[in-house]
Design a protein around this motif. Structure first.
Motif, PDB file in Angstrom:
ATOM      1  N   LEU A   1     -59.103  88.709  12.881  1.00  0.00           N
ATOM      2  CA  LEU A   1     -59.211  90.108  12.479  1.00  0.00           C
ATOM      3  C   LEU A   1     -60.592  90.664  12.802  1.00  0.00           C
ATOM      4  CD1 LEU A   1     -57.836  92.490  11.083  1.00  0.00           C
ATOM      5  CD2 LEU A   1     -58.735  91.616   8.934  1.00  0.00           C
ATOM      6  N   PHE A   2     -61.639  89.900  12.529  1.00  0.00           N
ATOM      7  CA  PHE A   2     -62.994  90.337  12.852  1.00  0.00           C
ATOM      8  C   PHE A   2     -63.164  90.512  14.355  1.00  0.00           C
ATOM      9  CE2 PHE A   2     -67.328  89.261  14.137  1.00  0.00           C
ATOM     10  CZ  PHE A   2     -68.021  90.281  13.509  1.00  0.00           C
ATOM     11  N   SER A   3     -62.626  89.596  15.137  1.00  0.00           N
ATOM     12  CA  SER A   3     -62.738  89.689  16.590  1.00  0.00           C
ATOM     13  C   SER A   3     -62.029  90.931  17.132  1.00  0.00           C
ATOM     14  CB  SER A   3     -62.155  88.443  17.256  1.00  0.00           C
ATOM     15  OG  SER A   3     -62.860  87.304  16.863  1.00  0.00           O
ATOM     16  N   ILE A   4     -60.863  91.221  16.612  1.00  0.00           N
ATOM     17  CA  ILE A   4     -60.123  92.403  17.053  1.00  0.00           C
ATOM     18  C   ILE A   4     -60.864  93.672  16.665  1.00  0.00           C
ATOM     19  CG2 ILE A   4     -58.005  93.728  16.694  1.00  0.00           C
ATOM     20  CD1 ILE A   4     -56.545  91.029  16.487  1.00  0.00           C
ATOM     21  N   ALA A   5     -61.368  93.731  15.436  1.00  0.00           N
ATOM     22  CA  ALA A   5     -62.107  94.918  14.985  1.00  0.00           C
ATOM     23  C   ALA A   5     -63.367  95.116  15.808  1.00  0.00           C
ATOM     24  CB  ALA A   5     -62.441  94.783  13.507  1.00  0.00           C
ATOM     25  N   ASN A   6     -64.062  94.049  16.111  1.00  0.00           N
ATOM     26  CA  ASN A   6     -65.277  94.128  16.923  1.00  0.00           C
ATOM     27  C   ASN A   6     -64.956  94.626  18.328  1.00  0.00           C
ATOM     28  OD1 ASN A   6     -67.949  93.878  17.615  1.00  0.00           O
ATOM     29  ND2 ASN A   6     -67.824  91.691  18.018  1.00  0.00           N
ATOM     30  N   HIS A   7     -63.888  94.122  18.903  1.00  0.00           N
ATOM     31  CA  HIS A   7     -63.485  94.556  20.241  1.00  0.00           C
ATOM     32  C   HIS A   7     -63.103  96.032  20.241  1.00  0.00           C
ATOM     33  CE1 HIS A   7     -61.713  94.537  24.213  1.00  0.00           C
ATOM     34  NE2 HIS A   7     -60.584  95.003  23.693  1.00  0.00           N
ATOM     35  N   GLN A   8     -62.353  96.456  19.235  1.00  0.00           N
ATOM     36  CA  GLN A   8     -61.954  97.863  19.143  1.00  0.00           C
ATOM     37  C   GLN A   8     -63.163  98.773  18.967  1.00  0.00           C
ATOM     38  OE1 GLN A   8     -59.067  99.605  19.467  1.00  0.00           O
ATOM     39  NE2 GLN A   8     -58.225  97.709  20.255  1.00  0.00           N
ATOM     40  N   ALA A   9     -64.129  98.351  18.172  1.00  0.00           N
ATOM     41  CA  ALA A   9     -65.330  99.164  17.962  1.00  0.00           C
ATOM     42  C   ALA A   9     -66.113  99.320  19.261  1.00  0.00           C
ATOM     43  CB  ALA A   9     -66.198  98.530  16.881  1.00  0.00           C
ATOM     44  N   ARG A  10     -66.220  98.266  20.023  1.00  0.00           N
ATOM     45  CA  ARG A  10     -66.930  98.350  21.309  1.00  0.00           C
ATOM     46  C   ARG A  10     -66.154  99.193  22.310  1.00  0.00           C
ATOM     47  NH1 ARG A  10     -70.861  93.907  22.323  1.00  0.00           N
ATOM     48  NH2 ARG A  10     -71.000  92.773  20.365  1.00  0.00           N
ATOM     49  N   THR A  11     -64.844  99.074  22.293  1.00  0.00           N
ATOM     50  CA  THR A  11     -64.012  99.835  23.217  1.00  0.00           C
ATOM     51  C   THR A  11     -64.087 101.326  22.914  1.00  0.00           C
ATOM     52  OG1 THR A  11     -62.497  97.959  23.401  1.00  0.00           O
ATOM     53  CG2 THR A  11     -61.657 100.090  24.089  1.00  0.00           C
ATOM     54  N   ARG A  12     -64.193 101.668  21.642  1.00  0.00           N
ATOM     55  CA  ARG A  12     -64.166 103.073  21.239  1.00  0.00           C
ATOM     56  C   ARG A  12     -65.551 103.676  21.089  1.00  0.00           C
ATOM     57  NH1 ARG A  12     -60.060 103.652  16.549  1.00  0.00           N
ATOM     58  NH2 ARG A  12     -60.614 105.809  16.925  1.00  0.00           N
ATOM     59  N   ALA A  13     -66.566 103.047  21.644  1.00  0.00           N
ATOM     60  CA  ALA A  13     -67.933 103.564  21.536  1.00  0.00           C
ATOM     61  C   ALA A  13     -68.056 104.946  22.175  1.00  0.00           C
ATOM     62  CB  ALA A  13     -68.917 102.587  22.179  1.00  0.00           C
ATOM     63  N   ALA A  14     -67.388 105.166  23.296  1.00  0.00           N
ATOM     64  CA  ALA A  14     -67.451 106.469  23.959  1.00  0.00           C
ATOM     65  C   ALA A  14     -66.827 107.552  23.076  1.00  0.00           C
ATOM     66  CB  ALA A  14     -66.742 106.402  25.306  1.00  0.00           C
TER      67      ALA A  14
END
Length: 72
Positions: free
Chosen positions: A14-27
């Motif tokens: 769950l932490f890995s998915i949330a971290n990936h989503q946060a980086r993906t949605r930085a723009a």
């Protein structure tokens, strides 16, 4: 001990998915900031979104595991 290991593994995923989503949605976050959205509002949006996803995932997992335990 297997239950604890399963929960820890789930939290790591769950932490890995949330971290990936946060980086993906930085723009998207930068665009919201440019448009004048306050930081607290952006943070609240993320909490609500990830909270809903986590709650739905937990509920679905609990329901499926309960159903499977009755089948077994």
């Amino acid at each position: 001990s297997m239950a604890v290991l399963s929960v820890l593994t789930g939290l790591i995923v769950l932490f890995s998915i949330a971290n990936h989503q946060a980086r993906t949605r930085a723009a998207e976050v930068q665009l919201l900031k440019v448009l004048g959205t306050r930081r607290a509002d952006v943070t609240r949006m993320f909490w609500v979104e990830f909270g809903a996803i986590g709650l739905l995932g937990a509920a679905l997992g609990a329901a499926l595991s309960t159903a499977l335990s009755y089948v077994i």
